[in-house]
Design a protein around this motif. Structure first.
Motif, short mmCIF file in Angstrom:
data_model
loop_
_atom_site.label_atom_id
_atom_site.label_comp_id
_atom_site.label_asym_id
_atom_site.label_seq_id
_atom_site.Cartn_x
_atom_site.Cartn_y
_atom_site.Cartn_z
N ASN A 329 0.83 -1.21 0.00
CA ASN A 329 0.00 0.00 0.00
C ASN A 329 0.86 1.25 0.00
O ASN A 329 0.63 2.19 -0.76
N LYS A 330 1.90 1.21 0.84
CA LYS A 330 2.78 2.37 0.98
C LYS A 330 3.57 2.63 -0.31
O LYS A 330 3.67 3.76 -0.79
N LEU A 331 4.09 1.56 -0.90
CA LEU A 331 4.98 1.70 -2.06
C LEU A 331 4.23 1.92 -3.38
O LEU A 331 4.69 2.63 -4.26
N VAL A 332 3.07 1.25 -3.53
CA VAL A 332 2.43 1.24 -4.85
C VAL A 332 0.94 1.62 -4.83
O VAL A 332 0.51 2.54 -5.52
N LEU A 333 0.17 0.90 -4.02
CA LEU A 333 -1.30 1.01 -4.13
C LEU A 333 -1.82 2.42 -3.83
O LEU A 333 -2.70 2.92 -4.53
N SER A 334 -1.26 3.05 -2.80
CA SER A 334 -1.73 4.41 -2.45
C SER A 334 -1.46 5.39 -3.60
O SER A 334 -2.24 6.30 -3.85
N LYS A 335 -0.35 5.17 -4.31
CA LYS A 335 0.00 6.06 -5.44
C LYS A 335 -0.99 5.86 -6.60
O LYS A 335 -1.34 6.80 -7.31
N LEU A 336 -1.46 4.63 -6.78
CA LEU A 336 -2.45 4.35 -7.84
C LEU A 336 -3.80 4.99 -7.46
O LEU A 336 -4.48 5.56 -8.31
N ARG A 337 -4.15 4.90 -6.19
CA ARG A 337 -5.43 5.51 -5.74
C ARG A 337 -5.37 7.03 -5.86
O ARG A 337 -6.39 7.68 -6.09
N ALA A 338 -4.16 7.57 -5.73
CA ALA A 338 -4.00 9.04 -5.83
C ALA A 338 -4.41 9.56 -7.21
O ALA A 338 -4.78 10.72 -7.35
N LEU A 339 -4.37 8.70 -8.21
CA LEU A 339 -4.80 9.12 -9.56
C LEU A 339 -6.27 9.53 -9.56
O LEU A 339 -6.72 10.31 -10.40
N ILE A 365 -6.45 -2.67 -5.95
CA ILE A 365 -5.69 -1.47 -5.53
C ILE A 365 -6.44 -0.70 -4.45
O ILE A 365 -5.99 0.34 -3.99
N GLY A 366 -7.62 -1.23 -4.05
CA GLY A 366 -8.33 -0.63 -2.91
C GLY A 366 -9.40 0.36 -3.31
O GLY A 366 -9.78 1.22 -2.52
N ILE A 367 -9.89 0.24 -4.57
CA ILE A 367 -11.01 1.12 -4.98
C ILE A 367 -12.23 0.25 -5.19
O ILE A 367 -12.25 -0.63 -6.06
N ASN A 368 -13.24 0.47 -4.35
CA ASN A 368 -14.44 -0.35 -4.37
C ASN A 368 -15.36 0.12 -5.50
O ASN A 368 -16.24 0.95 -5.32
N VAL A 369 -15.10 -0.42 -6.69
CA VAL A 369 -15.98 -0.13 -7.83
C VAL A 369 -17.24 -0.96 -7.64
O VAL A 369 -17.16 -2.16 -7.37
N LYS A 370 -18.40 -0.31 -7.73
CA LYS A 370 -19.66 -1.04 -7.58
C LYS A 370 -20.36 -1.07 -8.92
O LYS A 370 -21.05 -0.12 -9.28
N LEU A 371 -20.16 -2.14 -9.65
CA LEU A 371 -20.80 -2.24 -10.95
C LEU A 371 -22.29 -2.51 -10.74
O LEU A 371 -22.67 -3.35 -9.92
N GLY A 372 -23.11 -1.77 -11.46
CA GLY A 372 -24.54 -1.99 -11.36
C GLY A 372 -25.15 -2.13 -12.74
O GLY A 372 -24.50 -1.88 -13.76
N TYR A 373 -26.40 -2.55 -12.75
CA TYR A 373 -27.13 -2.73 -14.00
C TYR A 373 -28.47 -2.04 -13.83
O TYR A 373 -29.10 -2.13 -12.78
#
Length: 603
Positions: A329-339, A365-373
């Motif tokens: 999270n510290k090295l990679v994932l948080s930077k991806l979420r920052a986008l 990467i820790g982003i809760n995408v909620k796909l809906g229909y």
């Protein structure tokens, strides 16, 4: 019938009463984000309501909104609802002729316009629309050109000062669930648009259903960038305001990347294309990174994926996994979420199927995408991904109150309080859309698994049949190939043909970068597309992307196009769906050329 407490006008007025100086809405004024407090929001809504009463708007009369997203959009919308009017949204990109059809069919009396382009289009069709009395310019910089039927926002508000507050109170008190709150014209990939009649019971059912499925509070900030003229963003905006959260309006969708870092939203609706673009941009960047960074990226995303699985299955992660995930999270994932601004709690996603690889990646990467229909006809959501029983292949579990079953030809059928009243002035069309038990026919084929997850297999109306008698679901093939970062758009051709082919619009940013790396010289895009290295690269990529497809579903030939499909040329609907008939007619020569010789690959 839903409890009257859940009348959306009543709910928003409650938030206005207690909101005070807290921020309700935000928008960009000359590149600076400005706030509108709940108190100011309430005052502006009442001021426009009084102006509509002064204009002589009767109960259930229609007002139109023809504009990009801006606070005035929602202010006019709720103001009309307070006086029991019916809002008719028009896509800001609609042509004058498309808008004229809607204005006439819906008998719109007052039309709110957002920018000069919409104002000019409205002026050009004003005479054709018998019921239309007035154009209200929502932006200060619109040149009204001295038309006596046009008025500025401020002057319209001033008009309302003669109206009686008692009349407004009366209309608010008379609120009921049988009233229509909107007519939304579905663009349809064929035929004339149909006005979907939605009432207050429909939107109340969605507020209550979403309360059981999501957690949203006054602390949340939503970025409103999908068009409000579409049911998805509009119903979501109602939900955001009903919960007392802040809604940030993005007028120019090209600025979404900046807005994400400036507003740092906690929630935001988006369509699969948005996630596809971020996914491919990240992966393209990683593919060019040094070896050690590639390894680190893959490891970190794997740790995130393992953590996501623990969360879904309700398992406690091991001590080692917790440690590893913290580091990842510290090295990679948080930077991806920052986008995406770095504060996202969850992101509703709808409008089309999201590729499962992309769904899994964002959860990792820790982003809760909620796909809906959902559909316009169901006031948006029918089903959405559940936090616990998350199945990335599915389109989620049905919403509380929605009865979903599978009918003939595996068609998904829906019944429940969120389903529309019918199509405006179209009794035959309405009748055809419902079965004998009152279930709405969605036009999508699918199945439900033992966990209650709903799956879409294809679009019944869009199924193609090859001359060999094989059924092809074009959207599935387009989804598989279209996630590549070199591909901007793809249209599959297969109906009555002996094999599947495709028209492909490359992503020219990526392609021109590729050409530069390989020192490919070219004068223009057409020459670039014909270059043998470019053709070979696309052939290889298309073949790799469709390995999972059955032989008869695979694209055997394709044609690269120098220009994107667009709404202006009639090739896309306002919700960016392909108008296949228009595309087939327009590119007839290119299509015929693909079928002249035998396909290069073995069938």
């Amino acid at each position: 019938m839903a409890n009257l407490d859940f009348h959306i006008v009543k709910k928003i007025r409650e938030q206005i009463a207690k909101g005070g100086s807290r921020t309700a809405l935000k928008h960009k004024v000359e590149s600076v984000w400005q706030s509108i407090s709940w108190k100011q929001f309430g005052e502006q809504v009442d001021a426009i309501s009084l102006a509509l009463l002064a204009q002589g708007l009767r109960v259930q009369d229609k007002i139109g909104i023809f504009s990009n997203n801006m606070p005035q959009w929602t202010i006019a919308d709720i103001a009309a609802m307070q006086v029991r009017g019916v809002t008719v949204p028009i896509y800001p990109t609609n042509t004058a002729a498309q808008s004229a059809y809607i204005l006439q069919n819906a008998d719109v009396k007052v039309l709110f316009v957002g920018e000069q382009a919409q104002f000019d289009a409205a002026v050009s069709i004003f005479e054709q629309c018998d019921q239309l009395e007035l154009l209200v310019a929502m932006s200060n910089d619109i040149d009204l050109k001295d038309h006596e039927f046009a008025i500025s926002w401020q002057d319209f508000i001033a008009k309302g000062e003669q109206a009686e507050h008692a009349d407004l109170e009366q209309r608010i008190n008379d609120a009921n669930f049988e009233d229509l709150f909107t007519l939304i014209y579905t663009s349809g990939t064929t035929g004339q648009p149909k006005g979907v009649m939605l009432d207050y019971a429909n939107i109340a059912a969605q507020l209550q259903g979403h309360d059981q499925r999501l957690s949203l509070s006054e602390q949340d900030v939503s970025l409103c960038f999908l068009p409000l003229s579409h049911v998805f963003e509009r119903a979501w905006t109602f939900y955001v305001l009903y919960k007392g959260a802040t809604n940030c309006y993005l007028q120019d969708t090209m600025q979404v990347r900046d807005a994400l870092s400036e507003v740092r939203p906690t929630v935001m609706c988006a369509v699969p294309r948005f996630y596809e673009k971020i996914f491919s941009a990240i992966h393209e960047k990683v593919s060019k990174a040094p070896f050690i960074r590639k390894v680190l990226f893959t490891w970190a995303v794997n740790m995130g994926a393992k953590m996501a699985v623990c969360h879904q299955e309700g398992r406690k992660p091991s001590f080692m996994l917790k440690k590893a995930h913290k580091l990842a999270n510290k090295l990679v994932l948080s930077k991806l979420r920052a986008l995406l601004g770095g504060r996202i709690n969850f992101m509703p996603c709808g409008g089309a199927k999201l590729d499962e690889t992309i769904g899994r990646f964002f959860h990792a990467i820790g982003i809760n995408v909620k796909l809906g229909y959902g559909m316009t006809e169901t006031t948006a959501t029918i089903s959405c991904w559940d936090d616990k029983c998350f199945d990335p292949d599915s389109i989620g579990m049905s919403m509380p109150g929605a009865q979903v079953k599978i009918g003939e030809n595996n068609e998904i059928l829906v019944r429940g309080p969120m389903v529309m009243r019918g199509y405006y002035k179209m009794p035959e069309e309405t009748e055809k859309t419902f079965d004998e038990h009152g279930f709405l026919k969605t036009g999508d084929a699918g199945h439900i698994n033992e966990d209650g997850n709903l799956f879409i297999t294809d679009r019944i109306k869009e199924l193609m049949k090859t001359s060999g008698g094989k059924y092809i679901a074009p959207q599935m093939i387009e989804g598989a190939i279209g996630k590549d970062h070199f591909i901007e758009q793809i249209a599959v051709i297969a109906d009555t043909r002996k094999f599947v082919s495709a028209l492909i619009v490359p992503c020219f940013d990526s392609l021109e970068e590729y050409a530069k790396e390989l020192n490919i010289a070219y004068h223009d895009r057409l020459e670039l597309l014909k270059h043998h290295q470019v053709m070979e690269m696309f052939e290889k990529r298309v073949n790799d992307l469709q390995k999972e497809l059955a032989k008869f579903e695979q694209v055997k030939k394709f044609k690269l196009l120098p220009k994107a499909f667009s709404m202006d040329d009639g090739e896309l609907t306002p919700t960016q769906k392909l108008r296949r008939k228009v595309i087939n007619d327009k590119y007839q020569d290119e299509i015929e050329e693909m079928y002249k010789d035998k396909p290069a690959q073995k069938q």
